[in-house]
Design a protein around this motif. Structure first.
Motif, PDB file in Angstrom:
ATOM      1  N   CYS A  31      52.966  38.832  41.492  1.00 46.98           N
ATOM      2  CA  CYS A  31      52.916  38.677  40.041  1.00 46.98           C
ATOM      3  C   CYS A  31      51.952  39.681  39.415  1.00 46.98           C
ATOM      4  O   CYS A  31      52.229  40.270  38.377  1.00 46.98           O
ATOM      5  N   MET A  32      50.802  39.880  40.093  1.00 46.10           N
ATOM      6  CA  MET A  32      49.780  40.783  39.560  1.00 46.10           C
ATOM      7  C   MET A  32      50.276  42.221  39.566  1.00 46.10           C
ATOM      8  O   MET A  32      50.031  42.990  38.648  1.00 46.10           O
ATOM      9  N   VAL A  33      50.978  42.568  40.657  1.00 47.03           N
ATOM     10  CA  VAL A  33      51.487  43.931  40.778  1.00 47.03           C
ATOM     11  C   VAL A  33      52.615  44.173  39.771  1.00 47.03           C
ATOM     12  O   VAL A  33      52.755  45.260  39.225  1.00 47.03           O
ATOM     13  N   LYS A  44      45.079  37.472  37.012  1.00 44.09           N
ATOM     14  CA  LYS A  44      43.858  37.898  37.711  1.00 44.09           C
ATOM     15  C   LYS A  44      43.657  36.984  38.907  1.00 44.09           C
ATOM     16  O   LYS A  44      44.190  35.871  38.948  1.00 44.09           O
ATOM     17  N   TYR A  45      42.872  37.432  39.868  1.00 43.18           N
ATOM     18  CA  TYR A  45      42.775  36.682  41.122  1.00 43.18           C
ATOM     19  C   TYR A  45      41.350  36.232  41.406  1.00 43.18           C
ATOM     20  O   TYR A  45      40.394  36.930  41.079  1.00 43.18           O
ATOM     21  N   GLU A  46      41.238  35.075  42.052  1.00 42.18           N
ATOM     22  CA  GLU A  46      39.919  34.583  42.474  1.00 42.18           C
ATOM     23  C   GLU A  46      39.570  35.203  43.821  1.00 42.18           C
ATOM     24  O   GLU A  46      39.675  34.561  44.867  1.00 42.18           O
ATOM     25  N   TRP A  47      39.159  36.473  43.774  1.00 41.22           N
ATOM     26  CA  TRP A  47      38.936  37.224  45.013  1.00 41.22           C
ATOM     27  C   TRP A  47      37.826  36.629  45.868  1.00 41.22           C
ATOM     28  O   TRP A  47      37.799  36.829  47.080  1.00 41.22           O
ATOM     29  N   GLY A  48      36.925  35.913  45.259  1.00 39.80           N
ATOM     30  CA  GLY A  48      35.802  35.365  46.018  1.00 39.80           C
ATOM     31  C   GLY A  48      36.086  33.999  46.613  1.00 39.80           C
ATOM     32  O   GLY A  48      35.279  33.471  47.373  1.00 39.80           O
ATOM     33  N   MET A  88      40.454  45.270  47.730  1.00 41.27           N
ATOM     34  CA  MET A  88      41.470  44.890  46.759  1.00 41.27           C
ATOM     35  C   MET A  88      40.780  44.308  45.526  1.00 41.27           C
ATOM     36  O   MET A  88      39.694  43.740  45.614  1.00 41.27           O
ATOM     37  N   SER A  89      41.432  44.492  44.382  1.00 41.58           N
ATOM     38  CA  SER A  89      40.850  44.026  43.130  1.00 41.58           C
ATOM     39  C   SER A  89      41.983  43.700  42.170  1.00 41.58           C
ATOM     40  O   SER A  89      43.152  43.844  42.517  1.00 41.58           O
ATOM     41  N   GLY A 123      36.479  35.275  52.173  1.00 41.29           N
ATOM     42  CA  GLY A 123      37.542  35.565  51.208  1.00 41.29           C
ATOM     43  C   GLY A 123      38.019  37.003  51.179  1.00 41.29           C
ATOM     44  O   GLY A 123      37.423  37.895  51.777  1.00 41.29           O
ATOM     45  N   LEU A 124      39.112  37.193  50.453  1.00 41.84           N
ATOM     46  CA  LEU A 124      39.760  38.502  50.370  1.00 41.84           C
ATOM     47  C   LEU A 124      38.876  39.539  49.697  1.00 41.84           C
ATOM     48  O   LEU A 124      38.888  40.714  50.055  1.00 41.84           O
TER      49      LEU A 124
END
Lengths: 391, 255
Positions: free
Chosen positions: B98-100, B108-112, A37-38, A30-31
């Motif tokens: 959208c986040m930016v 918020k993003y599901e980064w994982g 990035m966060s 994943g990213l």
């Protein structure tokens, strides 16, 4: 077949290996695992460099084809093919970069189905898609010629004026729109870089960088690949670059002046250091260099001035996309090494594919051919003509 | 009639029941660890921030003219007529614009995740549609979070400010910020200390207007610029034709 081991080749293989590992991390973990990035920094190096800078560095395509086909400046014809190759490669690699950056790249085709015409990103996406297709057709003659397919070659060549006009139209739109992307964040982006004039800056810098990139790639090809350097053409582009840089510098100055920032930008601060670096590399160094006729007439001088320009505007776009958000986010953004490796791999692939194309396709062959065809009186009529192509 | 939420921080006791109800309604895990987290994330759509016995909720503001919906290239976000700004995960390509773009940093993003989603408070559109309250308002024991018609909530907020001016900062947050939001906030301390950008910074202009100004010109620009470019082509090549014709004329004269 024996392959010569050189420093660059070893470096290329190392980058490729580390890049492959990074790609594995990206798609299997994943990213979050591959990048820094966060939620505070939803856009990192890939948007900042691969996308914003990638598209800018590929701007030579529309500048040079415009000068040659639209403004009919025949004597620049010899550099059209390498420039189109650079542009086509640049856009293809931009799309590759996007496939890494998008969270759900497998749905990239949604762009064509669920359209939101209010979105700047939508406009950029559609333009890039169409323009990459245009560049494909502009690039096609190289392949057709290589395999002696004369009939389709003739068709594509007849189509060229239409392709070129479409290319410039699309480039005007999306080069400037990359700047418009940031118009919606007046409270987040640092005032040094947030300006209502962002779309104009992005378009203006695309032209300066398009010219600088053409000079860089011509001199670099001459150095590294032993290709013939068409010095008078490069000299002419150097003159055009000087004017383009002045126009850009003036626009930036006026913007700072009208937004009352001149006092702030000279005060030392974290953002100011990055701004100074950007202005130094993009304007002060190349403008000073190119102001000397001796520099403007030497291939090394032009090479260094164009390199400085490229670095300067790359810094500018990284400032817009990263430095400018650090105060808002409350922390610095440093890309993770795997994130950086993906970018380096994409750059390395660019150089590699360029060299391969030059080797197997008639990219530079027309240079020699054209010399014979071009009547002598059409060279050196002054450097004012291609400038119109820039503006 | 737009629905909205009025959160009055002076009535809040920091019980975090809203956090819990929100998590439950959205199928998110909630335990002591999550409760202790003092920030929003992909698994915590709303948070009750605590600072020196003062509380402040953070949640999606549900802008009247949401930036997230305007910037999304595939229209994954949209504003419903009832007020909630909702998200269609199927459309999303994961560009994170959208986040930016969000002035309140709400998406918020599901980064994982390997197939990540954008997550945020969507104002319980399922409940709102049925005429019910949002989960957070429903559970609030003190009425600090109140659900209702936005117009009524604005009136109520104004009354509270007028009746107890010493209790509050004289400002209804969300009334005018970025053109107004469905979520309205009242507080006894500065909103800024809880991470809310002040109106002096974000202004009262709806954010989509900043890009709308330039995007609306694109359809007119394309044919005009195309025409100009075509004209340049014609002019630049006409010179050649003229030269050719002249040369021909000369030849003809000589023979």
């Amino acid at each position: 077949m024996k392959i010569k081991v050189t420093l660059w080749r070893v470096l290329f293989v190392i980058i490729l290996c580390l890049g492959t590992y990074s790609a594995y991390v990206r798609y299997f973990h994943g990213l979050g695992a591959v990048s820094n990035m966060s939620d505070q920094f939803p856009w990192g190096l890939w948007i900042g460099f691969d996308c914003l800078c990638g598209v800018m560095l590929a701007a030579g395509g529309f500048c040079i084809t415009g000068a040659v086909y639209l403004f009919n400046i025949e004597r620049l014809h010899c550099i059209v093919r390498p420039t189109i190759l650079t542009a086509f490669l640049g856009y293809c690699l931009f799309i590759v970069g996007l496939l890494f950056d998008l969270g759900r790249p497998w749905f990239i085709w949604h762009q064509l189905v669920y359209m939101n015409p209010h979105s700047v990103m939508f406009e950029v996406g559609m333009c890039v898609m169409t323009y990459t297709t245009v560049l494909f057709f502009e690039f096609l003659p190289n392949v057709l010629e290589r395999f002696h397919l004369t009939a389709p070659l003739k068709w594509v060549k007849q189509l060229m004026p239409v392709l070129v006009v479409a290319g410039i139209l699309l480039s005007t739109l999306h080069q400037s729109s990359l700047g418009s992307l940031y118009l919606i964040m007046p409270s987040k982006l640092h005032p040094f870089w947030y300006s209502p004039a962002l779309p104009f800056f992005f378009f203006g810098s695309a032209i300066a960088v398009g010219l600088a990139m053409t000079i860089f790639e011509s001199t670099q090809s001459a150095k590294a690949l032993g290709k013939h350097l068409e010095l008078p053409v490069i000299v002419e582009l150097g003159g055009a670059l000087l004017v383009a840089l002045w126009v850009n510098a003036l626009l930036r100055f006026q913007d700072f002046y009208h937004r009352d920032l001149l006092g702030q930008i000279i005060k030392p601060s974290y953002e100011a250091y990055f701004l100074w670096l950007e202005l130094l590399l993009a304007f002060v160094i190349p403008i000073t260099m190119l102001s000397f006729k001796r520099v403007r007439l030497s291939s090394t001088g032009l090479y260094l001035a164009s390199l400085s320009t490229l670095l300067g505007f790359v810094t500018n776009r990284l400032n817009v996309s990263i430095t400018g958000f650090e105060t808002w986010a409350g922390h610095h953004f440093v890309p993770k090494w795997t994130e950086l490796m993906i970018t380096l791999t994409i750059i390395a692939l660019g150089f590699f594919i360029f060299a391969i194309c030059v080797k197997y396709l008639p990219i530079f062959e027309t240079v020699a051919k054209h010399q014979k065809l071009t009547p002598p009186e059409s060279t050196g009529t002054g450097i004012s003509v291609p400038l119109h192509a820039g503006d | 009639m737009k629905k909205g939420i009025l959160y009055d921080a002076t009535m809040c006791i920091g019980c975090k029941m809203c956090e819990k109800a929100c998590a439950e309604h959205n199928g998110l895990p909630y335990d002591a660890n999550v409760a202790a987290e003092q920030k929003q994330s992909e698994h915590k759509f709303t948070v009750v921030l605590t600072q020196n016995d003062k509380f402040m909720r953070r949640l999606c503001m549900h802008c009247e003219e949401p930036a997230c919906a305007s910037v999304c290239p595939v229209g994954a976000f949209h504003k419903t007529s009832a007020g909630p700004v909702v998200y269609d995960v199927w459309k999303c390509i994961g560009c994170r614009y959208c986040m930016v773009a969000c002035a309140f940093a709400q998406p918020k993003y599901e980064w994982g995740s390997l197939n990540p989603r954008v997550r945020k408070c969507i104002m319980c559109p399922d409940l709102v549609k049925e005429g019910k309250q949002t989960a957070c308002a429903e559970i609030c024991p003190t009425g600090a979070t109140k659900f209702g018609d936005r117009d009524d909530l604005v009136k109520e907020a104004q009354e509270r400010l007028a009746q107890n001016p010493s209790n509050y900062v004289p400002h209804i947050y969300g009334l005018k910020e970025v053109g107004g939001t469905e979520v309205l906030l009242l507080s006894s301390v500065s909103f800024e200390q809880f991470g809310y950008p002040l109106i002096s910074k974000i202004g009262d202009t709806p954010l989509p207007e900043y890009t709308g100004k330039i995007m609306s010109k694109v359809p007119d620009f394309i044919p005009l610029w195309g025409l100009v470019l075509g004209g340049v082509y014609w002019l630049a090549h006409r010179k050649e034709e003229v030269a050719l014709a002249e040369a021909k004329g000369k030849e003809g004269g000589m023979s």
